[in-house]
Design a protein around this motif. Structure first.
Motif, PDB file in Angstrom:
ATOM      1  N   VAL A 314       0.830  -1.208   0.000  1.00 28.96           N
ATOM      2  CA  VAL A 314       0.000   0.000   0.000  1.00 28.96           C
ATOM      3  C   VAL A 314       0.864   1.257   0.000  1.00 28.96           C
ATOM      4  N   CYS A 315       0.264   2.311  -0.496  1.00 33.17           N
ATOM      5  CA  CYS A 315       0.869   3.641  -0.410  1.00 33.17           C
ATOM      6  C   CYS A 315      -0.101   4.544   0.330  1.00 33.17           C
ATOM      7  N   CYS A 316       0.314   5.027   1.493  1.00 30.19           N
ATOM      8  CA  CYS A 316      -0.479   5.989   2.259  1.00 30.19           C
ATOM      9  C   CYS A 316       0.005   7.393   1.923  1.00 30.19           C
ATOM     10  N   SER A 317      -0.907   8.313   1.717  1.00 27.27           N
ATOM     11  CA  SER A 317      -0.504   9.690   1.431  1.00 27.27           C
ATOM     12  C   SER A 317      -1.470  10.660   2.093  1.00 27.27           C
ATOM     13  N   ALA A 318      -0.940  11.824   2.445  1.00 30.63           N
ATOM     14  CA  ALA A 318      -1.752  12.837   3.114  1.00 30.63           C
ATOM     15  C   ALA A 318      -1.274  14.219   2.706  1.00 30.63           C
ATOM     16  N   PHE A 319      -2.168  15.184   2.840  1.00 30.83           N
ATOM     17  CA  PHE A 319      -1.880  16.551   2.419  1.00 30.83           C
ATOM     18  C   PHE A 319      -2.836  17.473   3.150  1.00 30.83           C
ATOM     19  N   GLY A 320      -2.354  18.666   3.484  1.00 31.88           N
ATOM     20  CA  GLY A 320      -3.239  19.572   4.194  1.00 31.88           C
ATOM     21  C   GLY A 320      -2.532  20.805   4.693  1.00 31.88           C
ATOM     22  N   ALA A 321      -2.994  21.317   5.840  1.00 33.07           N
ATOM     23  CA  ALA A 321      -2.546  22.603   6.362  1.00 33.07           C
ATOM     24  C   ALA A 321      -1.029  22.638   6.477  1.00 33.07           C
ATOM     25  N   GLY A 322      -0.512  23.790   6.190  1.00 27.88           N
ATOM     26  CA  GLY A 322       0.954  23.959   6.267  1.00 27.88           C
ATOM     27  C   GLY A 322       1.560  24.833   5.186  1.00 27.88           C
ATOM     28  N   LEU A 323       1.315  24.558   3.916  1.00 30.84           N
ATOM     29  CA  LEU A 323       0.716  23.360   3.345  1.00 30.84           C
ATOM     30  C   LEU A 323       1.735  22.231   3.365  1.00 30.84           C
ATOM     31  N   SER A 324       1.277  21.018   3.610  1.00 29.51           N
ATOM     32  CA  SER A 324       2.199  19.925   3.846  1.00 29.51           C
ATOM     33  C   SER A 324       1.770  18.676   3.093  1.00 29.51           C
ATOM     34  N   LEU A 325       2.763  17.803   2.876  1.00 27.33           N
ATOM     35  CA  LEU A 325       2.552  16.553   2.157  1.00 27.33           C
ATOM     36  C   LEU A 325       3.297  15.434   2.865  1.00 27.33           C
ATOM     37  N   ALA A 326       2.790  14.215   2.756  1.00 26.38           N
ATOM     38  CA  ALA A 326       3.488  13.054   3.311  1.00 26.38           C
ATOM     39  C   ALA A 326       3.049  11.818   2.560  1.00 26.38           C
ATOM     40  N   ALA A 327       3.956  10.865   2.457  1.00 23.82           N
ATOM     41  CA  ALA A 327       3.626   9.586   1.832  1.00 23.82           C
ATOM     42  C   ALA A 327       4.440   8.485   2.482  1.00 23.82           C
ATOM     43  N   ALA A 328       3.895   7.278   2.479  1.00 25.30           N
ATOM     44  CA  ALA A 328       4.587   6.113   3.036  1.00 25.30           C
ATOM     45  C   ALA A 328       4.207   4.885   2.227  1.00 25.30           C
ATOM     46  N   VAL A 329       5.162   3.988   2.027  1.00 27.90           N
ATOM     47  CA  VAL A 329       4.930   2.729   1.322  1.00 27.90           C
ATOM     48  C   VAL A 329       5.328   1.581   2.234  1.00 27.90           C
ATOM     49  N   CYS A 330       4.472   0.568   2.321  1.00 24.80           N
ATOM     50  CA  CYS A 330       4.783  -0.595   3.150  1.00 24.80           C
ATOM     51  C   CYS A 330       3.861  -1.745   2.804  1.00 24.80           C
ATOM     52  N   ARG A 331       4.185  -2.907   3.325  1.00 19.57           N
ATOM     53  CA  ARG A 331       3.274  -4.043   3.315  1.00 19.57           C
ATOM     54  C   ARG A 331       2.388  -3.906   4.548  1.00 19.57           C
ATOM     55  N   LEU A 332       1.093  -3.791   4.333  1.00 16.22           N
ATOM     56  CA  LEU A 332       0.162  -3.576   5.436  1.00 16.22           C
ATOM     57  C   LEU A 332      -0.726  -4.799   5.582  1.00 16.22           C
TER      58      LEU A 332
END
Length: 353
Positions: A314-332
């Motif tokens: 899976v790839c988890c990603s998020a974005f929002g206030a800041g403006l900021s971004l983040a992503a993570a890849v793993c076996r979930l």
């Protein structure tokens, strides 16, 4: 993982008359954005109450034991009190041992990934074998009920994610974070902090150029600017995290993103050139946008029991206030527990026996 949403359901259909717009235009907007219903905690239930209730569920199920806890990280943008932090409130509510390390992270939409990264750092450093990551929010209180731009998408929730040491060298989570503070005013609550303390003046409602009502104490969002930021910056971020993780983007089985609204996520899936069915977009219409809790709610609601046996990439990603971004890849997956539960309200923290 266990996620909790309030039992109380508020329907967009019932809120139409509150907005200073023709009902026809609000209905049209609701269909496009995916506004259907959202979960908002009652006035007696705080973010810490939601979190402690979730923890007590795991204690009751035998998934966690108080005497075995080593560390707890609490991520939120709302606090029960200015002082002390939420982690200390939850520690007291749960009557945890005094040697449990407790700390707080003030964060919003990327908060789950910020907290997960911090938890992984604690485990990787060898200080602890397990970290309890709590994400909780009561973001609906930042929105004005007369603001059609923000209120219909807000929701409250909490989640507990247990991060443990693994002996398998392939159990790796890859992270990428990006921030553009020059765009911070596109999504902010102007008053209530040290720069502009909340007063009777900041509480006065005014009508903006689009016809929405809000005060300086309420959250402001430049929807166009946030949309452009996400469309411009997230697809390259996903490409970057896949390169960093050494995988092809086509190998990702699910994209588990933060949940702002259905329209944005559909457009994002198209720009990323991934099938819409593997980038879920249904959390706002069922529960609302709970900021740092949307990814755990997304996981528990859309994958749930499947993760007890399966272990998708899976790839988890998020974005929002800041403006900021983040992503993570793993076996979930191959979890012991992954469920979505409801909080009954009235500030309770006791899980029913």
């Amino acid at each position: 993982m266990c996620a909790t949403v309030p039992q109380q359901v508020y329907r967009f259909e019932d809120e139409l008359k509150s907005f200073p717009f023709p009902e026809k235009s609000s209905r049209r907007l609701g269909r496009v954005m995916g506004f259907r219903e959202h979960r908002i905690a009652d006035a007696k239930t705080t973010p810490c109450d939601l979190a402690s209730y979730t923890m007590n569920c795991l204690f009751h199920q035998g998934r966690l034991r108080k005497e075995k806890m080593q560390a707890m990280i609490v991520v939120a943008q709302m606090a029960d009190h200015p002082v002390p932090g939420n982690s200390k409130v939850i520690h007291g509510q749960l009557d945890l041992p005094t040697d449990v390390f407790c700390t707080d992270i003030y964060e919003n939409c990327i908060g789950f990934l910020s907290g997960l990264y911090t938890a992984c750092c604690h485990v990787a450093a060898g200080a602890v074998d397990e970290v309890i990551l709590i994400t909780t929010d009561g973001g609906a209180c930042y929105a004005n009920k007369l603001d059609r731009n923000t209120y219909p998408l807000c929701g409250d929730a909490a989640a507990v994610t247990v991060v443990s040491r693994s002996d398998n060298p392939e159990d790796v989570i890859h992270f990428v974070f990006r921030t553009d503070g020059s765009r911070r005013e596109a999504l902010l609550t102007p008053a209530g902090g040290c720069r502009m303390p909340a007063t009777a003046e900041t509480a006065k409602m005014v009508r903006d150029e689009m016809g929405n009502y809000r005060s300086l104490n309420n959250m402001y969002m430049d929807g166009t600017a946030v949309f452009q930021f996400v469309m411009e910056r997230v697809p390259p971020l996903i490409d970057e995290i896949c390169r960093y993780a050494g995988i092809e983007k086509t190998a990702v089985q699910y994209h588990l993103t933060h949940q702002p609204n259905r329209f944005m996520l559909e457009k994002l899936a198209d720009l990323m050139r991934v099938p819409r069915e593997i980038l879920f977009n249904n959390i706002v219409e069922h529960f609302g946008n709970s900021s740092c809790v949307t990814i755990p709610v997304n996981i528990a609601y859309n994958l749930g029991a499947r993760l007890l046996d399966e272990q998708p990439l899976v790839c988890c990603s998020a974005f929002g206030a800041g403006l900021s971004l983040a992503a993570a890849v793993c076996r979930l997956g191959r979890m012991d527990f992954c469920e979505l539960i409801e909080h009954p309200g009235n500030g309770t923290i006791a899980y029913p026996v």
